[in-house]
Write a protein that holds these residues in place. Structure first.
Motif, short mmCIF file in Angstrom:
data_model
loop_
_atom_site.label_atom_id
_atom_site.label_comp_id
_atom_site.label_asym_id
_atom_site.label_seq_id
_atom_site.Cartn_x
_atom_site.Cartn_y
_atom_site.Cartn_z
N ARG A 1 44.42 -9.28 96.88
CA ARG A 1 44.47 -9.53 98.32
C ARG A 1 45.48 -8.56 98.93
NH1 ARG A 1 43.09 -14.15 95.77
NH2 ARG A 1 41.85 -15.67 96.91
N PRO A 2 45.42 -8.35 100.23
CA PRO A 2 46.39 -7.44 100.85
C PRO A 2 47.76 -8.09 100.93
CG PRO A 2 44.93 -8.42 102.51
CD PRO A 2 44.43 -8.88 101.19
N VAL A 3 48.64 -7.73 99.99
CA VAL A 3 50.00 -8.28 100.00
C VAL A 3 51.00 -7.14 100.07
CG1 VAL A 3 49.37 -10.38 98.75
CG2 VAL A 3 50.15 -8.37 97.47
N ALA A 4 52.18 -7.46 100.59
CA ALA A 4 53.25 -6.46 100.70
C ALA A 4 54.05 -6.37 99.42
CB ALA A 4 54.16 -6.81 101.87
N GLY A 5 53.92 -7.38 98.56
CA GLY A 5 54.65 -7.37 97.30
C GLY A 5 54.41 -8.63 96.51
N ILE A 6 54.78 -8.56 95.23
CA ILE A 6 54.63 -9.69 94.32
C ILE A 6 55.96 -9.86 93.58
CG2 ILE A 6 53.40 -10.61 92.30
CD1 ILE A 6 51.02 -8.82 93.09
N ALA A 7 56.40 -11.12 93.44
CA ALA A 7 57.62 -11.42 92.70
C ALA A 7 57.29 -12.38 91.56
CB ALA A 7 58.67 -12.05 93.62
N LEU A 8 57.54 -11.96 90.33
CA LEU A 8 57.24 -12.76 89.14
C LEU A 8 58.55 -13.06 88.43
CD1 LEU A 8 54.17 -10.62 87.99
CD2 LEU A 8 54.15 -12.71 89.38
N LEU A 9 58.99 -14.30 88.52
CA LEU A 9 60.30 -14.70 88.03
C LEU A 9 60.16 -15.55 86.78
CD1 LEU A 9 61.60 -15.76 91.57
CD2 LEU A 9 61.68 -13.48 90.52
N SER A 10 60.72 -15.09 85.69
CA SER A 10 60.66 -15.81 84.41
C SER A 10 59.23 -16.19 84.05
CB SER A 10 61.55 -17.06 84.45
OG SER A 10 62.90 -16.69 84.63
N ALA A 11 58.34 -15.25 84.11
CA ALA A 11 56.91 -15.50 83.87
C ALA A 11 56.46 -14.83 82.57
CB ALA A 11 56.08 -15.02 85.05
N SER A 12 55.17 -14.89 82.33
CA SER A 12 54.55 -14.33 81.14
C SER A 12 53.12 -13.95 81.50
CB SER A 12 54.54 -15.39 80.02
OG SER A 12 53.70 -15.02 78.95
N ARG A 13 52.48 -13.17 80.67
CA ARG A 13 51.04 -12.98 80.82
C ARG A 13 50.35 -14.28 80.42
NH1 ARG A 13 50.59 -8.52 76.52
NH2 ARG A 13 52.08 -9.99 75.65
N ILE A 14 49.17 -14.51 80.96
CA ILE A 14 48.37 -15.70 80.62
C ILE A 14 46.91 -15.27 80.57
CG2 ILE A 14 48.17 -16.46 83.04
CD1 ILE A 14 48.68 -19.04 80.36
N ALA A 15 46.17 -15.78 79.60
CA ALA A 15 44.75 -15.39 79.45
C ALA A 15 44.64 -13.86 79.48
CB ALA A 15 43.91 -16.02 80.54
N PHE A 16 45.51 -13.21 78.73
CA PHE A 16 45.63 -11.75 78.80
C PHE A 16 44.36 -11.02 78.36
CE2 PHE A 16 47.21 -7.64 77.01
CZ PHE A 16 47.57 -7.08 78.22
N HIS A 17 43.51 -11.66 77.58
CA HIS A 17 42.27 -11.02 77.14
C HIS A 17 41.44 -10.50 78.30
CE1 HIS A 17 39.71 -14.42 78.39
NE2 HIS A 17 40.75 -15.16 78.05
N ALA A 18 41.59 -11.12 79.49
CA ALA A 18 40.80 -10.72 80.66
C ALA A 18 41.50 -9.67 81.51
CB ALA A 18 40.49 -11.96 81.52
N TRP A 19 42.75 -9.39 81.25
CA TRP A 19 43.52 -8.51 82.14
C TRP A 19 43.24 -7.01 82.00
CZ3 TRP A 19 49.26 -10.19 83.19
CH2 TRP A 19 49.28 -11.50 83.69
N PRO A 20 43.08 -6.44 80.79
CA PRO A 20 42.98 -4.98 80.68
C PRO A 20 41.96 -4.33 81.63
CG PRO A 20 43.32 -5.89 78.52
CD PRO A 20 43.12 -7.07 79.45
N PRO A 21 40.71 -4.83 81.73
CA PRO A 21 39.80 -4.16 82.66
C PRO A 21 40.22 -4.30 84.12
CG PRO A 21 38.76 -6.12 81.69
CD PRO A 21 40.04 -5.88 80.95
N LEU A 22 40.90 -5.40 84.44
CA LEU A 22 41.37 -5.60 85.82
C LEU A 22 42.49 -4.61 86.14
CD1 LEU A 22 41.49 -9.51 85.71
CD2 LEU A 22 39.66 -8.08 86.64
N LEU A 23 43.37 -4.41 85.17
CA LEU A 23 44.46 -3.44 85.36
C LEU A 23 43.91 -2.02 85.42
CD1 LEU A 23 46.99 -5.10 82.90
CD2 LEU A 23 47.25 -4.93 85.39
N GLU A 24 42.94 -1.71 84.55
CA GLU A 24 42.34 -0.38 84.55
C GLU A 24 41.61 -0.09 85.85
OE1 GLU A 24 39.89 -0.08 81.04
OE2 GLU A 24 41.59 -0.59 79.74
N ALA A 25 41.09 -1.15 86.48
CA ALA A 25 40.39 -0.98 87.76
C ALA A 25 41.36 -0.79 88.93
CB ALA A 25 39.49 -2.18 88.03
#
Length: 198
Positions: free
Chosen positions: A143-167
Motif C-alpha cells: 500500500r502507499p505508505v511513508a514508512g514501516i517500523a518493525l520492532l522486535s519482530a521476525s519473519r513469518i511464513a517466510f516460504h511465501a516472501w522471496p517472490p514478493l521481495l523479488e517483485a
C-alpha cells in the motif's frame, strides 16, 4: 504548559482502536500494532511521549490471548512455554492457520485508514507479533505508505516472501527494523534476518 493530547477509543474496520492525537490537525497517520498478550493501551503512552502532530492508531488484536491481553493469531500457551524453554525463537518457518484471517483484519483497517488519511503520509508498524503481521500483510499487498517500523519482530511464513521481495514489494519504502539483544521471546538473530531479507 501544553494542552493534553486527546485519546479516545474508536471502531475502524470492525476492530477496537485506541486513537491518540487530533485527527483533523494531524500531519501524518501512524498505525502501530501491539504484540502477543498486549493491549493497545500498552502502546498509547508512546504517542503521548512523542508529542508529534500525528494521529496515532493502536488497533486491538481480534483474539483473546491465553496468557491475557490480545493476539493477532492464536499461539498455544503450552507449546509456547516449551519453545521458550529452549531460548528465543525465530518464527520464519511458522505459518499459523489463522494468519490469513489476521491479514484480512489488518488489510481492511489499512484500507480505511488510507481513506481517512486523505493524502497525508501513513506510517505502519508493529511490535513483536504485530510487527510480523504488519510486514507479512504489506508484502502480500503493498500500500502507499511513508514508512514501516518493525520492532522486535521476525519473519513469518517466510516460504511465501522471496517472490514478493523479488517483485519489489518494499522497494523505495523506508523501513526501521529494531530488536533488543536481550529479547527472551524472539531471537536477536530473527531480527537480523528480518533486516537482511528486507
Amino acid at each position: 504548559m501544553s494542552a493534553a493530547i486527546p485519546e479516545e477509543t474508536i471502531d475502524l474496520a470492525g476492530l477496537r482502536v485506541v486513537a491518540v492525537g487530533e485527527r483533523r490537525e494531524a500531519q501524518a497517520v501512524v498505525v502501530l500494532l501491539h504484540g502477543f498478550g498486549m493491549r493497545p493501551e500498552d502502546l498509547s503512552p508512546f504517542a503521548h511521549s512523542l508529542g508529534l502532530p500525528a494521529w496515532f492508531l493502536f488497533p486491538e488484536g481480534p483474539l483473546e490471548a491465553a496468557i491475557g491481553g490480545r493476539a493477532w493469531w492464536h499461539i498455544d500457551p503450552v507449546a509456547r512455554e516449551q519453545a521458550l524453554a529452549k531460548g528465543p525463537r525465530d518464527f520464519s518457518v511458522q505459518d499459523p492457520p489463522d494468519l490469513p484471517r489476521a491479514r484480512e483484519h489488518l488489510g481492511r483497517l489499512l484500507d480505511q485508514v488510507t481513506e481517512l488519511a486523505g493524502g497525508r503520509p501513513v506510517v505502519i508498524g508493529g511490535f513483536s507479533q504485530g510487527g510480523m503481521l504488519t510486514c507479512d500483510t504489506f508484502l502480500r499487498r503493498p500500500r502507499p505508505v511513508a514508512g514501516i517500523a518493525l520492532l522486535s519482530a521476525s519473519r513469518i511464513a517466510f516460504h511465501a516472501w522471496p517472490p514478493l521481495l523479488e517483485a519489489g514489494a518494499v522497494k523505495g519504502v523506508p523501513i526501521l527494523v529494531s530488536h533488543g539483544e536481550a529479547d527472551a521471546d524472539l531471537a536477536f538473530s530473527a531480527g537480523l534476518a528480518l533486516k537482511d531479507c528486507l
